[in-house]
Scaffold this active site. Structure first.
Site, PDB file in Angstrom:
ATOM      1  N   GLU A 131     -78.761  11.850  90.973  1.00 36.12           N
ATOM      2  CA  GLU A 131     -78.554  11.441  89.572  1.00 36.12           C
ATOM      3  C   GLU A 131     -79.927  11.518  88.941  1.00 36.12           C
ATOM      4  O   GLU A 131     -80.767  10.639  89.159  1.00 36.12           O
ATOM      5  CB  GLU A 131     -78.020  10.003  89.508  1.00 36.12           C
ATOM      6  N   CYS A 174     -81.571   7.162  81.415  1.00 31.89           N
ATOM      7  CA  CYS A 174     -81.446   8.599  81.715  1.00 31.89           C
ATOM      8  C   CYS A 174     -80.594   9.319  80.681  1.00 31.89           C
ATOM      9  O   CYS A 174     -80.860  10.468  80.350  1.00 31.89           O
ATOM     10  CB  CYS A 174     -80.858   8.787  83.102  1.00 31.89           C
TER      11      CYS A 174
HETATM   12  P1  NAD Z   1     -88.799   8.715  90.346  1.00 37.61           P
HETATM   13  O1  NAD Z   1     -88.054   9.954  90.699  1.00 37.61           O
HETATM   14  O2  NAD Z   1     -90.265   8.751  90.319  1.00 37.61           O
HETATM   15  O3  NAD Z   1     -88.375   7.534  91.341  1.00 37.61           O
HETATM   16  C1  NAD Z   1     -87.028   7.212  91.644  1.00 37.61           C
HETATM   17  C2  NAD Z   1     -86.951   6.587  93.023  1.00 37.61           C
HETATM   18  O4  NAD Z   1     -87.392   7.531  93.962  1.00 37.61           O
HETATM   19  C3  NAD Z   1     -87.858   5.361  93.218  1.00 37.61           C
HETATM   20  O5  NAD Z   1     -87.295   4.513  94.180  1.00 37.61           O
HETATM   21  C4  NAD Z   1     -89.125   5.970  93.748  1.00 37.61           C
HETATM   22  O6  NAD Z   1     -89.901   5.060  94.484  1.00 37.61           O
HETATM   23  C5  NAD Z   1     -88.524   7.025  94.654  1.00 37.61           C
HETATM   24  N1  NAD Z   1     -89.427   8.123  94.961  1.00 37.61           N
HETATM   25  C6  NAD Z   1     -90.447   8.626  94.244  1.00 37.61           C
HETATM   26  N2  NAD Z   1     -91.045   9.630  94.902  1.00 37.61           N
HETATM   27  C7  NAD Z   1     -90.371   9.749  96.055  1.00 37.61           C
HETATM   28  C8  NAD Z   1     -90.492  10.587  97.191  1.00 37.61           C
HETATM   29  N3  NAD Z   1     -91.399  11.533  97.261  1.00 37.61           N
HETATM   30  N4  NAD Z   1     -89.629  10.394  98.187  1.00 37.61           N
HETATM   31  C9  NAD Z   1     -88.684   9.446  98.125  1.00 37.61           C
HETATM   32  N5  NAD Z   1     -88.511   8.639  97.101  1.00 37.61           N
HETATM   33  C10 NAD Z   1     -89.342   8.786  96.086  1.00 37.61           C
HETATM   34  O7  NAD Z   1     -88.195   8.256  88.967  1.00 37.61           O
HETATM   35  P2  NAD Z   1     -88.598   6.993  88.098  1.00 37.61           P
HETATM   36  O8  NAD Z   1     -89.732   7.358  87.225  1.00 37.61           O
HETATM   37  O9  NAD Z   1     -88.686   5.783  88.936  1.00 37.61           O
HETATM   38  O10 NAD Z   1     -87.260   6.855  87.240  1.00 37.61           O
HETATM   39  C11 NAD Z   1     -87.044   7.521  86.083  1.00 37.61           C
HETATM   40  C12 NAD Z   1     -86.195   8.741  86.293  1.00 37.61           C
HETATM   41  O11 NAD Z   1     -84.922   8.379  86.817  1.00 37.61           O
HETATM   42  C13 NAD Z   1     -85.918   9.425  84.967  1.00 37.61           C
HETATM   43  O12 NAD Z   1     -86.062  10.805  85.114  1.00 37.61           O
HETATM   44  C14 NAD Z   1     -84.470   9.047  84.692  1.00 37.61           C
HETATM   45  O13 NAD Z   1     -83.813   9.927  83.831  1.00 37.61           O
HETATM   46  C15 NAD Z   1     -83.900   9.022  86.053  1.00 37.61           C
HETATM   47  N6  NAD Z   1     -82.647   8.256  86.085  1.00 37.61           N
HETATM   48  C16 NAD Z   1     -81.471   8.934  86.249  1.00 37.61           C
HETATM   49  C17 NAD Z   1     -80.269   8.238  86.230  1.00 37.61           C
HETATM   50  C18 NAD Z   1     -78.961   8.948  86.412  1.00 37.61           C
HETATM   51  O14 NAD Z   1     -77.969   8.287  86.721  1.00 37.61           O
HETATM   52  N7  NAD Z   1     -78.891  10.243  86.229  1.00 37.61           N
HETATM   53  C19 NAD Z   1     -80.270   6.858  86.042  1.00 37.61           C
HETATM   54  C20 NAD Z   1     -81.486   6.212  85.874  1.00 37.61           C
HETATM   55  C21 NAD Z   1     -82.677   6.928  85.898  1.00 37.61           C
END
Ligand code: NAD
Length: 480
Positions: free
Chosen positions: A251, A285
């Site tokens: 997602e 998002c």
């Molecule tokens: P992110 O991708 O940096 O982090 C998301 C999660 O992944 C966190 O738990 C983070 O610690 C983890 N993560 C980061 N790097 C990782 C790696 N290399 N390996 C494993 N896990 C890792 O995103 P963010 O900045 O925390 O969140 C914002 C993003 O999430 C935005 O792009 C937003 O649109 C998206 N989002 C999508 C939805 C959806 O349902 N489509 C819902 C909410 C947020």
């Protein structure tokens, strides 16, 4: 202020210390430290994966009805504890308390829906094509132990989506919430455990994200990864899963367009758009970002939209007067400034906002940019903050082409009073969810997921559950 002591949950034990060290959790409304979070190292990660394998063997043997009762009870506990959980959510994430309370209640509803739906994971019987075959059945079974990763913007809802569906389907889980917002997830995990989920079947870890994902996805016990996060991290985890041929649901990010047609009710479109845009300070998002407004409505609409944005009251989420809280951390504030400066440098017009707010915490003004050029950063990358883009259009074809122009395709919205236009927009906009005349596309009963780079698979709705199952064909012949 009731912020809990933080712990990880590994193999049925709550751990207040772990081998990966620790980090601080910060209140984004004033930059104060709320607590210290223990971080899992490789030993705890492997222990969690081993426990998830054992937990799966136990949990999957519960009948669908027993799992339904336990998962429903977890939803009920969330409702009973909603006031306490909402306060913790606001403290670590920043959103206004009323938004936090709605998030907790909606999370309970979506867990209910998944629990109900898991009783109906029906298979089917297929008539044999040759003689001597007694039955051919197609059934669904739980996929196995799942590694789940969630973002910080909906720290109760995102874990609830993954835990509710995975556990209802009979899977075990290791959840890694964002390290910025661990307590909300911890309280959700506690509700499931108090409701009676097999303790080994539900593990929670925090750590160094790269190390957590590499260790877990590489572990033989893990059969699937599910991420809610950015496109960049989605690609990374997707690649890692592909390497081991493991299931993956992503997602990911969005860059939602809003088309305000010439026949729309401008006041209604304005009021709904303002509320949707600045909810959770735009850190959503499916947040509306690119507003394409018909030229006949454009000038007054843009002016009133920016006046509405400018009038929003900013402050700590626990203050009842607050309409928009802080961003999650200072890096996001810097990022907003970069988006604004880049767009202005390329010729966009600033209608309001555009600067960080000089007060403690991580606040950025609600910002409206008009006619930002297509090559500006903010037109191409998800801002994930309180920035709205606005520009006029003349023909509907042009607006649809603009809406579909990006690799993102999560949420999309439009306002029209013409039924033909409504159906045409529903058909022709490329997105996982299209909302016409409202923004409420995220509901427990509806599948939520992105097209193109915005994701793989869906959560919630009947479809959300299926991603936690595998299909099996069983065919029984007459014994010789
Ligand atoms: P992110 O991708 O940096 O982090 C998301 C999660 O992944 C966190 O738990 C983070 O610690 C983890 N993560 C980061 N790097 C990782 C790696 N290399 N390996 C494993 N896990 C890792 O995103 P963010 O900045 O925390 O969140 C914002 C993003 O999430 C935005 O792009 C937003 O649109 C998206 N989002 C999508 C939805 C959806 O349902 N489509 C819902 C909410 C947020």
């Amino acid at each position: 202020m009731n912020y809990p002591e933080l712990a990880l949950h590994v193999d049925g034990q709550w751990l207040r210390r772990a081998s990966g060290g620790e980090r601080k959790v910060v209140n984004p409304a004033d930059a104060s430290t709320l607590a210290t979070l223990p971080l899992a190292g490789v030993p705890e990660l492997n222990a969690a994966a081993d426990a998830a394998a054992r937990g799966f063997a136990i949990w999957r043997r519960q009948s669908a009805h027993e799992r339904y009762q336990i998962v429903r009870r977890a939803a009920e506990l969330l409702r009973q504890r909603a006031a306490e959980i909402a306060q913790v959510l606001t403290l670590e994430q920043g959103k206004p308390l009323a938004e936090a309370l709605r998030e907790v209640m909606l999370s309970a509803d979506l867990i209910d829906f998944q629990a109900e739906e898991a009783k109906r994971l029906y298979g089917r019987l297929v008539p044999p094509r040759v003689a001597g075959i007694l039955s051919q059945s197609v059934i669904r079974q739980p996929v196995g132990a799942v590694a789940a990763f969630t973002a910080w913007n909906f720290p109760v809802n995102l874990p609830a989506r993954k835990l509710g569906s995975a556990l209802a389907a009979g899977c075990s889980v290791i959840i890694k919430p964002a390290e910025e917002t661990p307590a909300s997830c911890m309280l959700v995990v506690r509700a499931f455990l108090d409701a009676g989920v097999t303790p080994q079947a539900l593990n929670m870890v925090c750590g160094v994200p790269e190390q957590v994902s590499t260790t877990l996805i590489d572990h033989d016990a893990i059969r699937k990864a599910s991420l809610t996060g950015s496109v960049a991290v989605g690609k990374l985890l997707g690649r890692m899963c592909a390497e081991r041929v493991k299931r993956f649901t992503g997602e990911l990010g969005g860059h939602a367009p809003v088309i305000v047609c010439a026949d729309a009710d401008p006041a209604f479109a304005l009021k709904s758009s303002l509320a949707a845009k600045f909810r959770n300070a735009g850190q959503v998002c499916a947040s509306p970002i690119r507003f394409y407004v018909h030229r006949s409505l454009y000038a007054p609409w843009a002016e009133q939209f920016s006046a509405g944005a400018q009038a929003l009251r900013l402050g700590p989420g626990l203050d009842a007067q607050t309409q928009m809280g802080p961003l999650i951390h200072s890096r996001r504030v810097d990022e907003m400034q970069r988006f604004v400066d880049d767009a202005l440098g390329l010729g966009a017009r600033l209608l309001c906002g555009g600067r960080r707010v000089e007060r403690p915490g991580y606040f950025f003004e609600p910002t409206v940019l008009a006619e930002a050029p297509a090559d500006s950063l903010v037109q191409r990358r998800e801002p994930f903050g309180p920035i709205a883009l606005i520009q006029p259009f003349d023909e509907l074809d042009e607006a649809i082409a603009l809406a579909n122009a990006l690799p993102y395709a999560l949420g999309a919205y439009a306002f029209t009073r013409d039924l033909h236009t409504a159906h045409r927009l529903g058909e022709e906009i490329e997105a996982g969810m299209v909302g016409i005349n409202h923004f409420g596309v995220s509901q427990p009963e509806l599948p939520f997921g992105g097209w193109k780079e915005s994701g793989v698979g869906q959560e919630m709705g009947a479809e959300g559950l299926l991603h936690y199952t595998e299909v099996k064909t069983i065919t029984v012949g007459v014994p010789a």
